[in-house]
Design a protein around this motif. Structure first.
Motif, short mmCIF file in Angstrom:
data_model
loop_
_atom_site.label_atom_id
_atom_site.label_comp_id
_atom_site.label_asym_id
_atom_site.label_seq_id
_atom_site.Cartn_x
_atom_site.Cartn_y
_atom_site.Cartn_z
N THR A 246 14.07 0.26 2.16
CA THR A 246 14.85 0.87 1.83
C THR A 246 15.84 -0.38 3.42
OG1 THR A 246 15.19 3.38 3.30
CG2 THR A 246 14.24 2.03 1.31
N THR A 247 17.64 -0.38 2.65
CA THR A 247 18.66 -0.52 3.98
C THR A 247 18.81 0.74 4.28
OG1 THR A 247 20.22 1.57 2.62
CG2 THR A 247 20.03 -1.67 2.11
N ALA A 248 18.15 2.19 4.79
CA ALA A 248 18.01 3.06 5.81
C ALA A 248 16.67 3.41 6.96
CB ALA A 248 17.83 4.31 4.61
N GLY A 249 16.39 2.18 6.33
CA GLY A 249 14.87 1.97 7.41
C GLY A 249 13.81 2.80 7.11
N GLY A 250 13.53 2.67 5.81
CA GLY A 250 12.61 3.98 5.36
C GLY A 250 11.30 2.70 3.86
N VAL A 251 10.24 2.94 4.55
CA VAL A 251 9.60 2.33 3.37
C VAL A 251 8.83 2.90 2.59
CG1 VAL A 251 7.40 1.24 3.59
CG2 VAL A 251 8.80 0.87 5.55
N ARG A 252 8.88 2.30 1.02
CA ARG A 252 8.13 2.95 -0.05
C ARG A 252 7.10 1.68 -0.58
NH1 ARG A 252 13.11 5.51 -4.00
NH2 ARG A 252 10.99 6.49 -4.38
N CYS A 253 6.03 2.57 -1.01
CA CYS A 253 5.30 1.47 -1.98
C CYS A 253 4.12 2.32 -2.77
CB CYS A 253 3.92 1.41 -0.67
SG CYS A 253 4.17 1.01 0.70
N TRP A 254 3.80 0.97 -3.35
CA TRP A 254 3.41 1.76 -5.40
C TRP A 254 2.46 0.53 -5.41
CZ3 TRP A 254 7.71 -0.29 -3.89
CH2 TRP A 254 8.42 -1.47 -4.36
N GLY A 255 1.04 1.14 -6.07
CA GLY A 255 0.29 0.32 -6.90
C GLY A 255 -0.92 0.60 -6.43
N TRP A 256 -1.70 0.28 -6.15
CA TRP A 256 -2.74 -0.20 -5.97
C TRP A 256 -3.74 0.99 -4.68
CZ3 TRP A 256 -7.33 -3.65 -3.90
CH2 TRP A 256 -9.16 -3.14 -3.76
N ASN A 257 -4.65 2.10 -4.92
CA ASN A 257 -4.57 2.56 -2.85
C ASN A 257 -5.48 3.12 -3.03
OD1 ASN A 257 -2.95 3.63 -0.86
ND2 ASN A 257 -2.72 6.40 -1.87
N ALA A 258 -6.90 2.11 -3.26
CA ALA A 258 -8.37 2.90 -2.90
C ALA A 258 -8.78 3.12 -1.47
CB ALA A 258 -9.31 1.55 -3.77
N TYR A 259 -7.78 2.45 -1.10
CA TYR A 259 -8.32 2.45 0.88
C TYR A 259 -7.19 2.30 1.68
CZ TYR A 259 -12.34 -0.63 -1.10
OH TYR A 259 -13.20 -1.10 -1.77
N GLY A 260 -6.14 3.81 1.10
CA GLY A 260 -4.94 3.82 0.99
C GLY A 260 -3.77 3.47 2.14
N GLN A 261 -4.23 1.60 1.78
CA GLN A 261 -3.18 1.19 2.09
C GLN A 261 -1.18 1.61 1.01
OE1 GLN A 261 -5.86 0.55 -0.31
NE2 GLN A 261 -4.87 -0.85 -1.57
#
Length: 687
Positions: A246-261
């Motif tokens: 994000t423009t605020a310097g944060g990270v957002r993720c989505w999708g497959w997560n079987a390994y904690g990615q």
């Protein structure tokens, strides 16, 4: 000569195996399935690792464990991208060339013929601003803000409304303009609009499109990512997951997560963006791999999370991590990362490239196929390494003088054995002020001056630009019982740090520095004072300074290999019983990126060289003999800029200055530079 990484000021967002996001000036490195590539300062491309499909671009199919130049791309390249088995480059003229596997048309030349050298993409000889590569698809962002893609399309990853394979570029529906960046994943692709919104298309089996759905095999046109209509600065697409910064310097993720990615502290899949634990702000770059993800903070530290079976998280373990975990040795000085399938690479602010993880095909570029759980330097990409005492930034060592009684400081910039000029820098009349460091503390490629008052313990820093003192800054005051015994870059951030030793109890401390600011002060160990630190240099080519010890009475030589403030090993090298032999230099004489050990006999005048490979002495060679012991070796820098250390001599009573230009242990020439009759002038020599 060493290849340096190319600085780039644009923000590009590419997916798995592609150039990843870098906020601000940075360098370019990409990681594919089992190969890696980097962009050099000259605009060339070098690749290493698996080459079964010609993905290294050197005209062969031979695996390379060290970087190999890509045919025809020695200059003129602006960006690179790597898919599973193919690689692409964006030229300065805005054209795109690709090479490697082409079974799905991912090269874009209208065929399915494998290409072992760069091949022009049909219709894209100009007008391209950025490129990205997924597994078997490739996309380009045009200067008009439109997106075109080609290659594999079974799951709609080309975004053209079909699932038909395309052998040449085809437009993405609805994205003919208004796009700022693109990112290709395993079987999906995403775009960042100029308004800060994110759209994705292709496989949505695990929710990687971020539209709230899952189990969708093919989505052949772009869909909006929920909650990310604005406010996004960069994107990256991985195996079956996606992340946004994000423009605020944060990270957002989505999708497959079987390994904690996804980095959210669990292994639950998410169909819409979820904030990464602990990364709500302060992030400068993010990169997604097949089953792991990495980020670089605004402070320059690298953190990774997810699958770690091959050490691809770089934390020294193979333990899966569900939240961001610091990468060992990369606590600062990192510009960006590139996450592949089983390995990861990073570029430091000094321009060096390091890689870690699986190395079965030499994809780490360290000359081996040994798995690495912590970062290892890529051979030939050790980054900007200023010559010792290089005040002008020309990669040639210079000579700094100080008068013992009057305190005058003078600089001789050098070009080989030629003094190009002589300039008075200033005068520090109090003789208790001593110059204790000539390292590059500010990270600008030019040597600075570190002062210490021997009675009060005060420390001052002069950042330098050639012979011009830019400032004088108070650093700290330390008990004079602690002595500065060396300066060097211990953490690989391109900035010189300070090594301390207690004169009586033998304590060893390291201050990691950022200019005049101590970032940390760390106790390393305590060693009996009869062991003397004789030199500081990078003996194992990991981009970080190590320590050479010499026992004052037995002659035993030991090496400490260092990782920042952590001693990785302590190894006995050899014993030289004749203590008339003294270590007078620790510098790279052979241009292999590894410091060697130089000896001089105090009474017989013999000079010997030990070429080193880490803690191993490769040989011992007599360089020559100078019977007149009035001659002292006072410098071991690279005076002609050939990457090999030379010898600087000064006669104690006559004031003569000589330079021996060297090639390893062979003296190429011995040249008298000048005579300074006033022996009150002394050449400043520091470890």
């Amino acid at each position: 000569m060493k290849q340096l990484i190319h600085s780039l000021a644009v923000l590009t967002c590419l997916g798995i195996g592609a150039s990843d996001v870098a906020a601000g000036a940075g360098a370019r490195v990409v990681a594919g399935w089992t190969h890696s590539c980097a962009l050099t300062t000259t605009g060339g491309v070098a690749c290493w690792g698996s080459n079964a499909y010609g993905q290294l671009g050197d005209g062969t199919t031979a695996t390379q464990s060290t970087p190999a130049s890509v045919t025809g791309l020695g200059t003129g390249v602006e960006a690179i991208a790597a898919g599973f088995y193919h690689t692409c480059a964006l030229t300065a003229s805005g054209g795109v060339v690709c090479w490697g596997a082409n079974s799905w048309g991912q090269i874009g030349d209208g065929t399915t013929t494998t290409r072992k050298t760069p091949t022009a993409v049909s219709g894209l000889s100009s007008g391209v601003a950025a490129i990205t590569a997924g597994d078997y698809q490739t996309c380009a962002l045009t200067t008009g803000g439109g997106v075109v893609c080609w290659g594999h399309n079974e799951q709609g990853e080309l975004g053209d409304g079909t699932t038909s394979q395309r052998l040449t570029p085809t437009g993405v529906i609805g994205l003919s303009s208004g796009v700022a960046a693109i990112a290709g994943g395993e079987s999906h692709t995403c775009a960042l609009t100029t308004g800060g919104g994110v759209w994705c298309w292709g496989s949505d089996w695990y929710g990687q499109l971020g539209d709230g759905r899952s189990w969708v095999f093919a989505q052949p046109t772009p869909v909006a990512v929920i909650g990310l209509g604005t406010g996004v600065a960069a994107i990256t697409a991985g195996g079956q997951n996606t992340c946004a910064m994000t423009t605020a310097g944060g990270v957002r993720c989505w999708g497959w997560n079987a390994y904690g990615q996804l980095g959210i502290g669990s292994t639950e899949d998410w169909r819409t963006p979820k904030t990464v634990s602990g990364l709500e702000s302060g992030v400068a770059a993010v990169a997604t791999g097949w089953r792991h993800t990495c980020a670089v903070t605004t402070q320059g530290s690298a953190r990774c999370w997810g699958w770690n079976a091959y050490g691809q998280l770089g934390d020294g373990t193979v333990t899966e991590r569900w939240t961001p975990t610091p990468v060992s040795g990369l606590e600062n000085g990192v510009a960006l990362t590139a996450a592949g399938v089983y390995h990861t690479c990073a570029v430091t602010t000094s321009g060096s490239v390091v890689c870690w993880g699986r190395n079965s095909q030499g994809q780490l570029g360290d000359g081996t196929t040994a798995e690495r759980w912590t970062p290892a330097a890529v051979i030939g990409f050790e980054g900007r390494r200023s010559a010792a005492a290089d005040f002008t930034g020309d990669l040639k060592s210079d000579i700094l003088w100080r008068h013992a009684t009057r305190g005058e400081v003078w600089l001789w910039p050098m070009d080989g054995a030629v003094r190009t000029t002589e300039t008075r820098v200033g005068t520090v009349a109090d003789a208790d002020w001593e110059i204790r460091g000539l390292g590059d503390q500010s990270g600008d490629g030019k040597a600075d001056v570190l002062w210490r008052h021997k009675t009060t313990g005060m420390i001052y820093f002069w950042p330098m630009n050639g012979s011009t003192r830019l400032a004088e800054t108070y650093v700290a005051t330390v008990d004079p019982a602690y002595d500065i015994v060396g300066t060097g870059d211990y953490n690989g951030d391109g900035k010189s740090d300070i090594l301390w030793r207690h004169l009586t109890n033998g304590e060893v401390w390291i201050w990691l520095m950022n200019g005049a600011t101590p970032l940390s002060e760390v106790y390393v160990d305590t060693v009996a004072p009869v062991y003397v630190i004789k030199g500081v240099g990078d003996l194992d080519r990991d981009g970080k300074a190590d320590l050479v010890w010499h026992h004052a009475t037995t002659g035993a030589v030991w090496v400490w290999l260092m990782n920042g403030t952590t001693r990785r090993s302590e190894t006995w090298v050899a014993t030289v019983p004749d203590v008339g032999y003294q270590i007078v230099g620790v510098a790279d004489h052979t241009a292999d990126g590894k410091a060697d050990i130089l000896w001089h006999h105090a009474t017989r005048g013999e000079v010997w060289l030990w070429p080193m490979d880490g803690t191993t002495r490769l040989s011992e060679t007599k360089v020559g003999t100078v019977p007149d012991t009035g001659y002292r070796i006072v410098g071991n820098g690279d005076y002609n800029g050939d990457g090999k250390a030379d010898l600087l001599w000064h006669h104690a009573t006559r004031g003569e200055v000589w330079v021996w230009l060297m090639n390893g242990a062979k003296m190429l020439s011995e040249t008298k530079v000048a005579t300074v009759p006033d022996v009150g002038y002394q050449i400043v020599k520091v470890k």
